[in-house]
Design an enzyme around this catalytic site. Structure first.
Site, PDB file in Angstrom:
ATOM      1  N   SER B 127      -0.445   5.309   5.193  1.00  0.00           N
ATOM      2  CA  SER B 127       0.342   4.816   6.326  1.00  0.00           C
ATOM      3  C   SER B 127       1.266   5.878   6.910  1.00  0.00           C
ATOM      4  O   SER B 127       1.854   5.682   7.961  1.00  0.00           O
ATOM      5  CB  SER B 127       1.166   3.594   5.897  1.00  0.00           C
ATOM      6  OG  SER B 127       2.189   3.987   5.011  1.00  0.00           O
ATOM      7  N   LYS B 164       8.420   4.650   4.452  1.00  0.00           N
ATOM      8  CA  LYS B 164       8.263   4.414   5.895  1.00  0.00           C
ATOM      9  C   LYS B 164       9.378   5.128   6.649  1.00  0.00           C
ATOM     10  O   LYS B 164      10.343   5.606   6.062  1.00  0.00           O
ATOM     11  CB  LYS B 164       8.362   2.905   6.200  1.00  0.00           C
ATOM     12  CG  LYS B 164       7.180   2.082   5.695  1.00  0.00           C
ATOM     13  CD  LYS B 164       5.934   2.291   6.522  1.00  0.00           C
ATOM     14  CE  LYS B 164       4.772   1.460   5.985  1.00  0.00           C
ATOM     15  NZ  LYS B 164       4.397   1.846   4.586  1.00  0.00           N
TER      16      LYS B 164
END
Lengths: 206, 206
Positions: B127, B164
Site C-alpha cells: 500500500s 500510512k
DNA sequence: TGGTTAAATATACAAAAGTACACCAAATCT
DNA sequence: AGATTTGGTGTACTTTTGTATATTTAACCA
C-alpha cells in the site's frame, strides 16, 4: 583524506589492533619494539606519528594513550559493519580506491550475506523510483564484476556511477531505469559492472 | 563469584568505564585521583585492588593496564543500536510491550536522530509503494503519539498495525495509502498513532 | 649518479606510573 | 568499649614511558 600505509606501518597498526583486542589496552612503544624485534623505541615513535599523521591513529602524550580511528582497524563489532561510502569517482581510479572514499557508514551486519567487499553509494536522481530506490537513499553494494539479467547493479560508465537494472536479452546487454521517464542505456564506450545492490538504507525527516 | 561493591567502588568503576568509552583507554591512578578530588594515588590503588579481588576488573602492573571484565560495566557499543522488531500485535497490549517483540534488530546508529524509543516493523502489503516502501522492508519507527499532516506514520487500528501517510485536512483526519489501488482510511473505531517512520532498511536477494 | 625516503640504532633524560609504608578519621559491628 | 572495615593523606621509592638528538643503512627514483 587518509593516505596509504607502508607495509611496516600496516604491520604495526595490526599489532596494535590485535593487542587491544586481546588485552583491551594498547601496547607501549617498548612493547611494540619487543614484538617487532626492534631495538630502539624511537623507531616506533616515528611509525606511530606517521600513523597519526595519516589519520589511522590518535595519540595523547601518555602511556598507552593510543586510539584507533580508522574503521578498517577498529576492533571488530559483531552486529555492525562499516563500509566505505563512495563519493565522486576520480578518473582513472578503481571505484574502491581510497581516493573515492568519502567516509565510512555503519550498516547492519545482517545485510552482509556473502563473502566479499562491500560499499555504499548515495543515490542520485529518480531513475529507479519504481524499484523503491529514491534520491538520497543509501544503497549497499557487493563488489562483483558480473551479474545476472534483471539484477539491480551499479555500473561505471566513463567516470559516472549509476544504479540500474541489468538486462541481457537476445545477445544484447543494456541498463534499464525503473522509471518510464528514462530510456534504456546501451553503453557505447568504456563501462563495467561494479557491484550488485544487496540492500538499501533510507533516513527520513524526523 | 563477584561480590557487592561499595558506593565508592561503583563510582570508580563507572568512571573507568566512561573514560574507556570516551578515550578508548583506561585512566591512570593519578587521573582517577584527580577526577575524584583524592590527593593520594594510594587510595585509588586500594580501590582498584578491591575491584580486582571482587572480579570486576583485571589489571597488569603497568600504565593504564586495566581491563573491565564484569559484563555490567563493559563499554557499550557505539555504532550500533538494537531496536525491538514488533511482530503480530497481541490484543490489549501496548505496541512496545514485551509480548509483541519478535526479536531485536541492529540498525545504524545514524538513524537515531532524536531522543525517544524506537522500534522496527516489517512491512506487509504494497500500500505504500509510491513512497518507496515495499513489502518486507523494515521500517524504523520513533515512538510518538502525534504527528503532522503528510508524515508517514504507524497506526494501530483495532489490533492491526499499519503504515500510512497521515493527512489532516478541513478538520478531518485520515490515513492515506501511497498506492492508487488503495482508498483512504477514515478510522471508525479505536485507533491511535504509534510512531513516525524515520528510516527504512531493505535487504535484497544476493 | 646523487638525492630522497623509510627504517633502525644508540644514548640520554624528564615526567609519569605503579607500588610501598606509616598513619589518620569516620562509620559499622559485636 | 573495642575491633574491624572503608576511605583517605603524605612521602618516598623504582621502573616505565614518551620524547629528543645524532647517526647509519638500505631501498627507491629520476
Amino acid at each position: 583524506m587518509s593516505k596509504l600505509l607502508t607495509d611496516r606501518q600496516k604491520e604495526i597498526l595490526e599489532i596494535i589492533a590485535g593487542h587491544i583486542k586481546e588485552k583491551s589496552y594498547a601496547p607501549t612503544y617498548q612493547e611494540l619494539a619487543n614484538i617487532l624485534n626492534i631495538k630502539s623505541k624511537y623507531a616506533i615513535l616515528k611509525h606511530i606519528d606517521s600513523l597519526v599523521a595519516k589519520g589511522y591513529l590518535e595519540k595523547d602524550s601518555s602511556a598507552r594513550a593510543l586510539r584507533i580511528i580508522h574503521p578498517d582497524y577498529l576492533p571488530a563489532d559483531n552486529n555492525n559493519y562499516d563500509v566505505p561510502l563512495i563519493g565522486r569517482v576520480a578518473a582513472g581510479y578503481p571505484i574502491l580506491a581510497q581516493e573515492n572514499v568519502e567516509r565510512y557508514v555503519s550498516i547492519p551486519r545482517a545485510m552482509i550475506k556473502a563473502e566479499g567487499r562491500y560499499f555504499a553509494l548515495k543515490v542520485r536522481g529518480d531513475s529507479m523510483i519504481n524499484a523503491g530506490i529514491f534520491e538520497d537513499d543509501l544503497v549497499i553494494v557487493r563488489s562483483v564484476n558480473s551479474a545476472y539479467s534483471k539484477e539491480i547493479i551499479v555500473a561505471l560508465i566513463e567516470d559516472d556511477v549509476t544504479v540500474k537494472r541489468l538486462i541481457k536479452k537476445d545477445g544484447a546487454t543494456y541498463l534499464q531505469a525503473e522509471n518510464p521517464a528514462y530510456s534504456d542505456i546501451y553503453p557505447a564506450g568504456e563501462w563495467s559492472i561494479q557491484g550488485k545492490v544487496v540492500g538499501l538504507i533510507r533516513e527520513m525527516a524526523n
